[in-house]
Design a protein around this motif. Structure first.
Motif, short mmCIF file in Angstrom:
data_model
loop_
_atom_site.label_atom_id
_atom_site.label_comp_id
_atom_site.label_asym_id
_atom_site.label_seq_id
_atom_site.Cartn_x
_atom_site.Cartn_y
_atom_site.Cartn_z
N THR A 1 0.84 -1.20 0.00
CA THR A 1 0.00 0.00 0.00
C THR A 1 0.87 1.25 0.00
O THR A 1 2.01 1.22 0.47
N CYS A 2 0.31 2.31 -0.52
CA CYS A 2 1.01 3.59 -0.54
C CYS A 2 0.85 4.25 0.82
O CYS A 2 -0.24 4.28 1.38
N PHE A 3 1.95 4.76 1.35
CA PHE A 3 1.92 5.39 2.66
C PHE A 3 2.04 6.90 2.56
O PHE A 3 2.39 7.56 3.51
N ASN A 4 1.80 7.44 1.38
CA ASN A 4 2.02 8.87 1.22
C ASN A 4 0.81 9.72 1.55
O ASN A 4 0.88 10.95 1.54
N CYS A 5 -0.30 9.09 1.82
CA CYS A 5 -1.42 9.81 2.41
C CYS A 5 -2.37 8.77 2.96
O CYS A 5 -2.18 7.57 2.78
N GLU A 6 -3.43 9.23 3.63
CA GLU A 6 -4.29 8.29 4.35
C GLU A 6 -5.20 7.47 3.45
O GLU A 6 -5.90 6.58 3.94
N ASN B 1 -4.30 5.31 1.48
CA ASN B 1 -3.74 3.94 1.47
C ASN B 1 -4.08 3.19 0.18
O ASN B 1 -4.55 2.04 0.22
N CYS B 2 -3.84 3.82 -0.94
CA CYS B 2 -4.11 3.15 -2.21
C CYS B 2 -3.23 1.91 -2.34
O CYS B 2 -2.15 1.82 -1.77
N GLY B 3 -3.70 0.99 -3.14
CA GLY B 3 -2.92 -0.21 -3.39
C GLY B 3 -1.79 0.06 -4.36
O GLY B 3 -1.91 0.86 -5.30
N ASN C 1 -3.64 5.53 -9.22
CA ASN C 1 -2.93 6.24 -8.15
C ASN C 1 -2.59 7.64 -8.60
O ASN C 1 -2.51 7.92 -9.79
N CYS C 2 -2.35 8.50 -7.63
CA CYS C 2 -1.81 9.80 -7.98
C CYS C 2 -0.29 9.64 -8.15
O CYS C 2 0.27 8.56 -7.89
N ALA C 3 0.37 10.71 -8.55
CA ALA C 3 1.80 10.61 -8.87
C ALA C 3 2.65 10.24 -7.66
O ALA C 3 3.76 9.71 -7.80
#
Ligand code: SF4
Length: 374
Positions: free
Chosen positions: A64-69, A71-73, A101-103
């Motif tokens: 998961t992405c930890f760059n915001c809440e 938590n996208c896969g 996802n965003c960048a």
């Protein structure tokens, strides 16, 4: 056996055979991901080796992405020879982000490779601000921190222990830990950020981060610097756009021409701090036109308390609620809202009519702004 490949010259199998992603009822547009059943071994050309055509084998590991809440896969592309992550891409079977996802998501590779990434506990050895640290073990760190907390508790100095939540939101678990310790020392940056909205949500519906059914709504009403215009909740944003594509009307209330406002069907730009007046004027119009959701209101709102507290002169029956509310909102006329908020009266009436027509299929969200109490 021929292995799946995603080299540009030969379209990957999923491009040839577009497949539907679970959780994505919309389309089969996510066609550039290798099929899930091949993730243990995906071959692709190494772009760094260009113009040579060097093939690399990867294992695709869901994370998961930890760059915001949100938590996208993500899928971590792990080189099968080196064991290193080569890149991150979206995870098309993630139920929330669905591979979109965003960048910042693919940029997670920069965190993995960051030469200044902290890999072990560091303890200050100089004065605060001197920037002097020494490396200690995890065992030392846990022992020292735990014994200081324990000493504080044994000496009945519970108020000296506090916890500051960061990302990701581990609120629910930590709440239980802190309560079991007998302390109320939970701090968060949201105290000066989204807490106004979240307190409202928590007291209204018992949960502070609701997700409305945007994709199936007929009217989507977004107010304040909300999740969809702010820093996260890409999964919400996707479903808002889906809802709009399916014919939903998007109303954005925001003093700024935000990204969401730019895509909205109605952009209302009230003076900051006047949003509540605008909302009450809309509520009054809905009540007058009898396009309010009376069934929902009767079932979920404590209207008996409202009537008892505000209108002891009336019988405490639901039939009296509508008029009691209209009486209560007497000053919130569209004309007065136009004067106070700086939004055209005709626009307020039009938006109220749109909401009324979407009765039962209304999805809204608010987050941080004056409307949310902060
Ligand atoms: S919205 Fe962007 S930053 Fe946030 S979790 Fe998704 S990919 Fe990561």
């Amino acid at each position: 056996m021929r292995m799946p490949t995603c080299e540009p010259a030969r379209p990957c199998p999923s491009r040839r055979s577009p497949r539907r992603s679970p959780g994505n009822p919309m389309t089969n547009t996510l066609s550039s991901y290798p099929p899930e059943e091949t993730w243990d071994h995906v071959e692709s050309l190494d772009p760094a080796a260009w113009p040579k055509k060097v093939r690399r084998a990867h294992r695709l590991v869901p994370t998961t992405c930890f760059n915001c809440e949100a938590n996208c896969g993500l899928l971590a592309w792990v080189d099968k020879n080196t064991g290193k992550i080569t890149k991150f891409e979206g995870n098309p079977v993630h139920p929330a982000s669905r591979g979109r996802n965003c960048a910042k998501g693919p940029a997670t590779i920069n965190q993995v490779e960051d030469p200044e990434r902290i890999l072990w506990p560091m303890k200050r050895v100089g004065e605060r601000g001197e920037g002097l640290w020494e490396r200690i073990t995890w065992e030392q760190a846990l022992d020292q921190i735990g014994s200081r907390i324990g000493t504080a508790f044994r000496e009945d100095r519970h108020h000296e222990v506090m916890y500051h939540v960061g990302r990701m939101g581990d609120d629910s678990y930590m709440e239980r830990v802190l309560h079991s310790w007998g302390i109320d020392g939970h701090n968060s940056h949201t105290n000066i950020c989204s807490s106004g909205a979240r307190v409202g949500y928590a007291s209204w519906m018992g949960f502070d981060r609701p997700s409305a059914d945007f994709a199936n709504a007929e009217v989507i009403f977004l107010i304040s610097s909300h999740l969809e215009a702010g820093h996260y909740f890409n999964p919400h944003a996707q479903r808002i756009i889906e809802g709009q594509k399916n014919g939903a009307t998007v109303v954005c209330v925001d003093p700024r021409l935000s990204n969401t406002a730019a895509k909205a069907d109605y952009w209302l730009s009230p003076w900051p701090g006047t949003e509540a007046f605008l909302l009450l004027a809309i509520a009054r119009l809905l009540l007058e036109a009898e396009t309010w959701d009376a069934t929902f209101f009767e079932r979920w709102v404590n209207w008996e308390t409202f009537l008892r507290e505000t209108r002891p002169d009336l019988d405490c029956t639901f039939a009296n609620v509508r008029q009691a509310l209209i009486d209560q909102y007497v000053e919130y006329t569209p004309a007065e809202a136009a004067r106070i908020c700086g939004v055209e009266e005709s626009t307020i009436r039009e938006v109220a009519a749109v909401i009324g027509r979407g009765l039962g299929k209304f999805a809204s969200h608010t987050w941080r702004a004056s409307s949310a109490g902060n």
